[in-house]
Motif scaffolding. Structure first.
Motif: not given
Length: 169
Positions: A42-45, A84-89, A66-70
């Motif tokens: 989710v974070g990676h997308l 999910w919160t970050v993804w929505r933003r 999100l930098d750690a999910l690259a």
């Protein structure tokens, strides 16, 4: 009217959300190696959308979590609700760009893509769309291995939600 390719990305996003309905926080963080956790996906997308639509399209650097999910970073199991919160933003901010894209825009590189030979915006739009589909399948397989029942069947109602539509420019 939104560009047909953007419509397909939005359909992929909706299938992503549909495929993860009912996933609890514990299973979201669970990692079945060598695969990543679903919360990471989710974070990676969100990271990938940020990279294309916020950084390369607008020159914005936001959501440092999100930098750690690259791609290429060590595996993590972040909190599912936070991702999910970050993804929505990120998606909300990306949609502001996506709503404006024309075929002519998709035939150019994004304005803040500093790579020596950046791909066309349309190629990047296709890449993120296909990226969703890759993780949809992976997450579905992980959920099946975990024993989850009554999972979404892919592909959903594309005929009603995102049928083929001709590009008008």
């Amino acid at each position: 009217m939104v560009h047909p390719r953007v419509e397909q990305l939005r359909f992929a996003r909706s299938e992503w959300r549909r495929g993860l309905r009912g996933l609890d926080a514990e299973d979201g963080r669970r990692r079945l190696e060598p695969m990543n956790s679903i919360s990471w996906m989710v974070g990676h997308l969100a990271w990938h959308e940020r990279l294309i639509w916020l950084e390369r399209a607008q020159g914005l650097r936001v959501e440092p979590v999100l930098d750690a999910l690259a791609t290429g970073e060590p595996a993590t199991t972040p909190d599912l609700a936070e991702m999910w919160t970050v993804w929505r933003r990120v998606v909300r901010r990306a949609d502001a760009v996506l709503d404006t894209l024309t075929t002519a825009d998709l035939e150019r590189a994004l304005p803040h893509d500093g790579r020596r030979s950046p791909p066309l915006a349309g190629t990047q739009l296709q890449r993120i769309t296909y990226h969703y589909w890759s993780h949809i399948g992976e997450a579905s397989a992980i959920r099946q291995i975990m024993g989850h029942a009554h999972l979404a069947q892919f592909v959903g109602d594309i005929d009603a939600v995102a049928p083929y539509r001709r590009e008008n420019g």
